[in-house]
Design an enzyme around this catalytic site. Sequence first.
Site, PDB file in Angstrom:
ATOM      1  N   CYS A 113      -7.374   9.763  -9.997  1.00 18.73           N
ATOM      2  CA  CYS A 113      -7.544   8.418 -10.375  1.00 18.73           C
ATOM      3  C   CYS A 113      -9.034   8.071 -10.144  1.00 18.73           C
ATOM      4  CB  CYS A 113      -6.921   7.499  -9.413  1.00 18.73           C
ATOM      5  SG  CYS A 113      -5.163   7.991  -9.027  1.00 18.73           S
ATOM      6  N   HIS A 249     -10.250   1.547  -8.222  1.00 17.84           N
ATOM      7  CA  HIS A 249      -8.906   1.990  -8.784  1.00 17.84           C
ATOM      8  C   HIS A 249      -7.526   1.227  -8.201  1.00 17.84           C
ATOM      9  CE1 HIS A 249      -5.221   4.449  -9.545  1.00 17.84           C
ATOM     10  NE2 HIS A 249      -5.259   4.809  -8.326  1.00 17.84           N
ATOM     11  N   ASN A 279       0.441   1.829 -10.699  1.00 19.80           N
ATOM     12  CA  ASN A 279      -0.602   2.641 -10.596  1.00 19.80           C
ATOM     13  C   ASN A 279      -0.786   3.632 -11.845  1.00 19.80           C
ATOM     14  OD1 ASN A 279      -2.524   4.751  -9.929  1.00 19.80           O
ATOM     15  ND2 ASN A 279      -2.090   5.147  -7.921  1.00 19.80           N
TER      16      ASN A 279
HETATM   17  N1  COA Z   1      11.565   0.629  -0.646  1.00 19.03           N
HETATM   18  C1  COA Z   1      11.821   0.419   0.498  1.00 19.03           C
HETATM   19  N2  COA Z   1      11.595   0.899   1.587  1.00 19.03           N
HETATM   20  C2  COA Z   1      10.626   1.984   1.619  1.00 19.03           C
HETATM   21  C3  COA Z   1      10.124   2.555   0.131  1.00 19.03           C
HETATM   22  C4  COA Z   1      10.504   1.652  -0.888  1.00 19.03           C
HETATM   23  N3  COA Z   1      10.368   1.992  -2.420  1.00 19.03           N
HETATM   24  N4  COA Z   1       9.176   3.492   0.200  1.00 19.03           N
HETATM   25  C5  COA Z   1       9.206   3.428   1.592  1.00 19.03           C
HETATM   26  N5  COA Z   1       9.862   2.887   2.291  1.00 19.03           N
HETATM   27  C6  COA Z   1      10.289   2.654   3.602  1.00 19.03           C
HETATM   28  C7  COA Z   1       9.805   4.035   4.382  1.00 19.03           C
HETATM   29  O1  COA Z   1      10.807   5.003   4.465  1.00 19.03           O
HETATM   30  C8  COA Z   1       9.768   3.346   5.700  1.00 19.03           C
HETATM   31  O2  COA Z   1      10.667   3.255   6.539  1.00 19.03           O
HETATM   32  P1  COA Z   1      10.840   3.910   8.037  1.00 19.03           P
HETATM   33  O3  COA Z   1       9.872   2.787   8.654  1.00 19.03           O
HETATM   34  O4  COA Z   1      12.405   3.707   8.285  1.00 19.03           O
HETATM   35  O5  COA Z   1      10.517   5.200   8.117  1.00 19.03           O
HETATM   36  C9  COA Z   1       8.936   2.114   5.597  1.00 19.03           C
HETATM   37  O6  COA Z   1       9.223   1.839   4.458  1.00 19.03           O
HETATM   38  C10 COA Z   1       7.426   2.074   5.930  1.00 19.03           C
HETATM   39  O7  COA Z   1       7.061   3.082   5.051  1.00 19.03           O
HETATM   40  P2  COA Z   1       5.419   3.209   5.020  1.00 19.03           P
HETATM   41  O8  COA Z   1       5.131   4.599   4.535  1.00 19.03           O
HETATM   42  O9  COA Z   1       4.724   3.021   6.428  1.00 19.03           O
HETATM   43  O10 COA Z   1       5.069   2.159   4.182  1.00 19.03           O
HETATM   44  P3  COA Z   1       3.786   1.471   3.594  1.00 19.03           P
HETATM   45  O11 COA Z   1       3.510   0.164   3.684  1.00 19.03           O
HETATM   46  O12 COA Z   1       2.707   2.838   3.941  1.00 19.03           O
HETATM   47  O13 COA Z   1       3.915   1.566   1.972  1.00 19.03           O
HETATM   48  C11 COA Z   1       3.268   3.343   0.245  1.00 19.03           C
HETATM   49  C12 COA Z   1       4.294   3.064   1.384  1.00 19.03           C
HETATM   50  C13 COA Z   1       3.473   4.616  -0.535  1.00 19.03           C
HETATM   51  C14 COA Z   1       3.617   2.048  -0.878  1.00 19.03           C
HETATM   52  C15 COA Z   1       1.718   2.963   0.900  1.00 19.03           C
HETATM   53  O14 COA Z   1       1.715   3.957   1.575  1.00 19.03           O
HETATM   54  C16 COA Z   1       0.918   3.277  -0.510  1.00 19.03           C
HETATM   55  O15 COA Z   1       0.698   2.597  -1.131  1.00 19.03           O
HETATM   56  N6  COA Z   1       0.014   4.411  -0.222  1.00 19.03           N
HETATM   57  C17 COA Z   1      -1.170   4.935  -1.033  1.00 19.03           C
HETATM   58  C18 COA Z   1      -0.268   5.590  -2.171  1.00 19.03           C
HETATM   59  C19 COA Z   1      -1.225   5.531  -3.435  1.00 19.03           C
HETATM   60  O16 COA Z   1      -1.945   4.889  -3.532  1.00 19.03           O
HETATM   61  N7  COA Z   1      -1.227   6.706  -3.873  1.00 19.03           N
HETATM   62  C20 COA Z   1      -2.095   7.176  -5.131  1.00 19.03           C
HETATM   63  C21 COA Z   1      -3.510   7.223  -4.689  1.00 19.03           C
HETATM   64  S1  COA Z   1      -4.392   7.372  -6.217  1.00 19.03           S
END
Ligand code: COA
Length: 330
Positions: A113, A249, A279
Amino acid sequence: MMGATIKSIGIYRPELEVTNAFFEAYLETSDEWIRERTGIERRYFSSEDEYTSDLCVKAVEALKKNHHTSVDDVDFVIVATSTPDQILPNVASRVQARLGISNAGCIDLSAACGGFVYGLILAKGLIAAQTHRRILVIGAETLSKAIDLSDRNSCILFGDGAGAVIVEASSDNHVFEPLTDTDGSLGKELFISHLSQTVDGEPILGDGKMHQNGRAVFRWAVSTLVKNIPVLLEKNKMTLEQVDYLIPHSANIRILEAVCKNLDFPMERCMESVRSYGNTSAASIPIAWYNGLASGKIKQNDQLLLIGFGGGLTCAGICLENKIVLGEAD
Ligand code: COA
């Protein structure tokens, strides 16, 4: 030293719109969760026989139309992508052939990215060295082909798209000091594996799919941007108040909100593309830039700070003065 300027832009997104309802239909997720946790409302997926080079060509055709310009005299093509049509030949060579550009060097750039900003930095350097004069820099992805549709932690995040600009030699310089920064020890937190390998001693099959630790990437992204944006400004002898628009990004709207809050920068002056495109990795910054221009927010001579970050984990930023004006054809 020869200066560089950017006066033209074009973007492209595939036809197929994929709303959050698509994922709701087969995964334990909801439109509400996806909007709240990521900001994403929709994204676009390429068709089965549509590849990254196809998106690049369409973005350049849009650029030509937007600015009534030609790319015949382009002397270098850089395609930033993590989803090339194939490893060899590179996407840039396919784009060169499809667009009928003669006498151009062609490379693909793999910096996830951060790739589009790395491309701008390389183009600025080639122009400063006076080895090249007109360089096509394209960020393009078909991430829909690299997501594991059964992994709700990652499949809801990504979309396909492309954005192209021309960096050209100019007596007045409008592309300023860059910043680059990497922590390769965190590479295991976000990767697409094409070869069988071990990560932390665990065997990973070369499945060509995205693997990520969302929480770790989120934390790294916020702290890296909060650390690096002031460093980049310092290198440019600028203050944040002098930046008209920040274009990070577009990974997750909450990353952007957290960075703006930490730096006390108004979110209204932060351009994003994640809500409507997901993204799109290397394509997200040019798409957000284009949207800022098309909506009339970003104007000629505005000071922009672009900063990409992602797989590597790597980061690249650059300050520039916007010289792109979209005409009536847009
Ligand atoms: N729908 C519903 N629940 C979901 C889910 C979805 N699509 N994806 C994850 N969950 C759940 C998890 O399993 C977790 O459940 P639990 O508490 O029972 O374990 C809960 O939601 C919270 O998970 P968490 O990982 O803490 O959520 P978050 O707020 O961090 O959001 C992302 C997850 C992936 C959206 C977030 O971490 C993110 O955007 N990270 C950066 C990713 C990124 O930008 N990648 C590319 C970089 S260039």
